[in-house]
Design an enzyme around this catalytic site. Sequence first.
Site, PDB file in Angstrom:
ATOM      1  N   THR A  12      37.141  38.527  50.361  1.00  0.00           N
ATOM      2  CA  THR A  12      37.085  39.955  50.604  1.00  0.00           C
ATOM      3  C   THR A  12      38.010  40.526  49.308  1.00  0.00           C
ATOM      4  O   THR A  12      37.886  41.664  49.269  1.00  0.00           O
ATOM      5  CB  THR A  12      37.941  40.238  51.657  1.00  0.00           C
ATOM      6  OG1 THR A  12      39.252  39.467  51.947  1.00  0.00           O
ATOM      7  CG2 THR A  12      37.143  40.027  53.017  1.00  0.00           C
ATOM      8  N   VAL A  15      38.516  39.346  43.201  1.00  0.00           N
ATOM      9  CA  VAL A  15      37.910  38.248  42.636  1.00  0.00           C
ATOM     10  C   VAL A  15      36.852  37.705  43.521  1.00  0.00           C
ATOM     11  O   VAL A  15      35.820  37.520  42.879  1.00  0.00           O
ATOM     12  CB  VAL A  15      38.668  37.009  42.130  1.00  0.00           C
ATOM     13  CG1 VAL A  15      38.152  35.794  41.639  1.00  0.00           C
ATOM     14  CG2 VAL A  15      39.927  37.787  41.299  1.00  0.00           C
ATOM     15  N   SER A  40      40.723  39.482  58.472  1.00  0.00           N
ATOM     16  CA  SER A  40      39.418  39.444  58.167  1.00  0.00           C
ATOM     17  C   SER A  40      38.389  38.742  58.975  1.00  0.00           C
ATOM     18  O   SER A  40      37.157  38.892  59.013  1.00  0.00           O
ATOM     19  CB  SER A  40      39.031  39.429  56.677  1.00  0.00           C
ATOM     20  OG  SER A  40      39.863  40.084  55.794  1.00  0.00           O
ATOM     21  N   CYS A 157      43.746  35.055  33.251  1.00  0.00           N
ATOM     22  CA  CYS A 157      42.844  35.803  32.690  1.00  0.00           C
ATOM     23  C   CYS A 157      42.996  36.545  31.336  1.00  0.00           C
ATOM     24  O   CYS A 157      42.371  36.764  30.461  1.00  0.00           O
ATOM     25  CB  CYS A 157      42.375  37.217  33.465  1.00  0.00           C
ATOM     26  SG  CYS A 157      43.766  37.981  34.303  1.00  0.00           S
ATOM     27  N   GLY A 189      43.146  43.547  37.045  1.00  0.00           N
ATOM     28  CA  GLY A 189      43.694  42.303  37.138  1.00  0.00           C
ATOM     29  C   GLY A 189      44.855  41.927  38.073  1.00  0.00           C
ATOM     30  O   GLY A 189      45.334  40.817  38.644  1.00  0.00           O
ATOM     31  N   HIS A 252      40.542  42.873  29.231  1.00  0.00           N
ATOM     32  CA  HIS A 252      41.839  42.718  28.674  1.00  0.00           C
ATOM     33  C   HIS A 252      41.740  42.709  27.136  1.00  0.00           C
ATOM     34  O   HIS A 252      40.733  41.757  26.621  1.00  0.00           O
ATOM     35  CB  HIS A 252      42.439  41.158  29.346  1.00  0.00           C
ATOM     36  CG  HIS A 252      42.896  41.474  30.701  1.00  0.00           C
ATOM     37  ND1 HIS A 252      42.996  42.587  31.493  1.00  0.00           N
ATOM     38  CD2 HIS A 252      43.306  40.384  31.347  1.00  0.00           C
ATOM     39  CE1 HIS A 252      43.255  42.059  32.842  1.00  0.00           C
ATOM     40  NE2 HIS A 252      43.599  40.922  32.749  1.00  0.00           N
ATOM     41  N   ASN A 338      38.290  40.616  32.124  1.00  0.00           N
ATOM     42  CA  ASN A 338      39.069  39.857  33.122  1.00  0.00           C
ATOM     43  C   ASN A 338      38.380  39.336  34.642  1.00  0.00           C
ATOM     44  O   ASN A 338      38.941  38.491  35.022  1.00  0.00           O
ATOM     45  CB  ASN A 338      40.325  40.675  33.136  1.00  0.00           C
ATOM     46  CG  ASN A 338      40.382  42.022  33.877  1.00  0.00           C
ATOM     47  OD1 ASN A 338      39.511  42.796  33.235  1.00  0.00           O
ATOM     48  ND2 ASN A 338      40.761  42.256  34.973  1.00  0.00           N
TER      49      ASN A 338
END
Length: 360
Positions: A12, A15, A40, A157, A189, A252, A338
């Site tokens: 969720t 990422v 969740s 990242c 990020g 980034h 990123n």
Amino acid sequence: MEKISVGILGATGMVGQNYIKLLKDHPWFDVKYLAASPKSAGKKYFEAVTGRWVMDEEIPEGVRDTVVHDARDITRAKNECAFVFSSVEMDKQAIREIEDEYAAADIPVVSNNSAHRGTADVPVLIPEINPDHVDMIPIQQKNHGWKKGFVVVKPNCSLQSYMAPIDALRKAGFSVSRAIVTTLQAVSGAGYPGCASIDLIDNVIPFINGEEEKSEKEPLKIFGKIENRKFVDDDSIRISAHCNRVPVIDGHSACVSLEFADKRPSLSEIKAIWSQYRCEPQRLELPFAPHHPIVYRDEADRPQPRKDRNVEKGMAVTVGRLRECNVFDCRFVGLSHNTVRGAAGGGILNAELLKAKGYI
Ligand code: NAP
């Protein structure tokens, strides 16, 4: 070819949502198991992300109504997937424990978390740079008594914008002894909701907790080698990092100055080395491998996040502004996406490498 069923822990989050977007129509992997926090668990995916789905496309149909489970429900995961991507945000000790529990249950873990990056027998993979570090997996399995399960991680990242350009020079025989890196890191990020907008609009925050340490230390393991069944850090390069949060959504940037140990390449040699850089993922033709891992832009004002982050579907590093340095030998600006190359896309490429090498 029958697709491999995969799970996403932290499905969720920022990422996790990128995994769901990028794995839609993946030729090898099929998302079958979704897990997140107890908050969740039990909800359909679309309900669990209501009000916080931040992707620019709709939730894929095949995932929308899938029920999210508690990431601790490992028995269920075992029945539903062959391996998991891990992108949970929890206390580091809790992440190490849960990733180890999956591995012990014969479920390989391809992680985005920093929790295991310092663990002695866990590879930190960038498939272009250190694909041979997968050789640690049988040692790790032996150390723990695991049969099929294992843990591999991807690095922070912020590293992606400068590691490939440095690796290309090293592989061409030019040893980089010192690097000074100043990163300009996107808000995504920090996950969702991340930084408060009132802190970031019209502003730059010159501190990201733990990021400078990761930027300086993780490359040494990635450039290192396996000796006597252990990772030995590379001690030929020293990195000094300044990490800043800037009001950019994705992408980034890194402003980098490099010093060479002895012989130094000319600027035109460096550009040629970068443009010819091809590695194991390209040789193996992995589905997420960029054809050109490093893309050089000659314009004086590139790379820019908005214009360059999606090059090669977000999997390449775009480099520009290569010039002489008055203090070190040369300097340049690198940019990578990123949440794609630096997170979910990088995790998918790791999984593809592991499949190609017979580990999953
Ligand atoms: P995020 O948006 O805050 O998402 C966190 C995820 O972890 C959510 O799915 C959340 O589930 C889940 N979670 C929280 N507590 C949990 C628990 N007790 N048990 C199980 N799941 C739990 O964070 P993110 O940006 O996606 O980052 C996830 C990880 O990837 C972090 O370790 C981060 O450092 C790393 N990473 C992030 C990036 C990036 O660019 N964002 C890049 C590289 C690596 P609920 O929704 O149910 O709370």
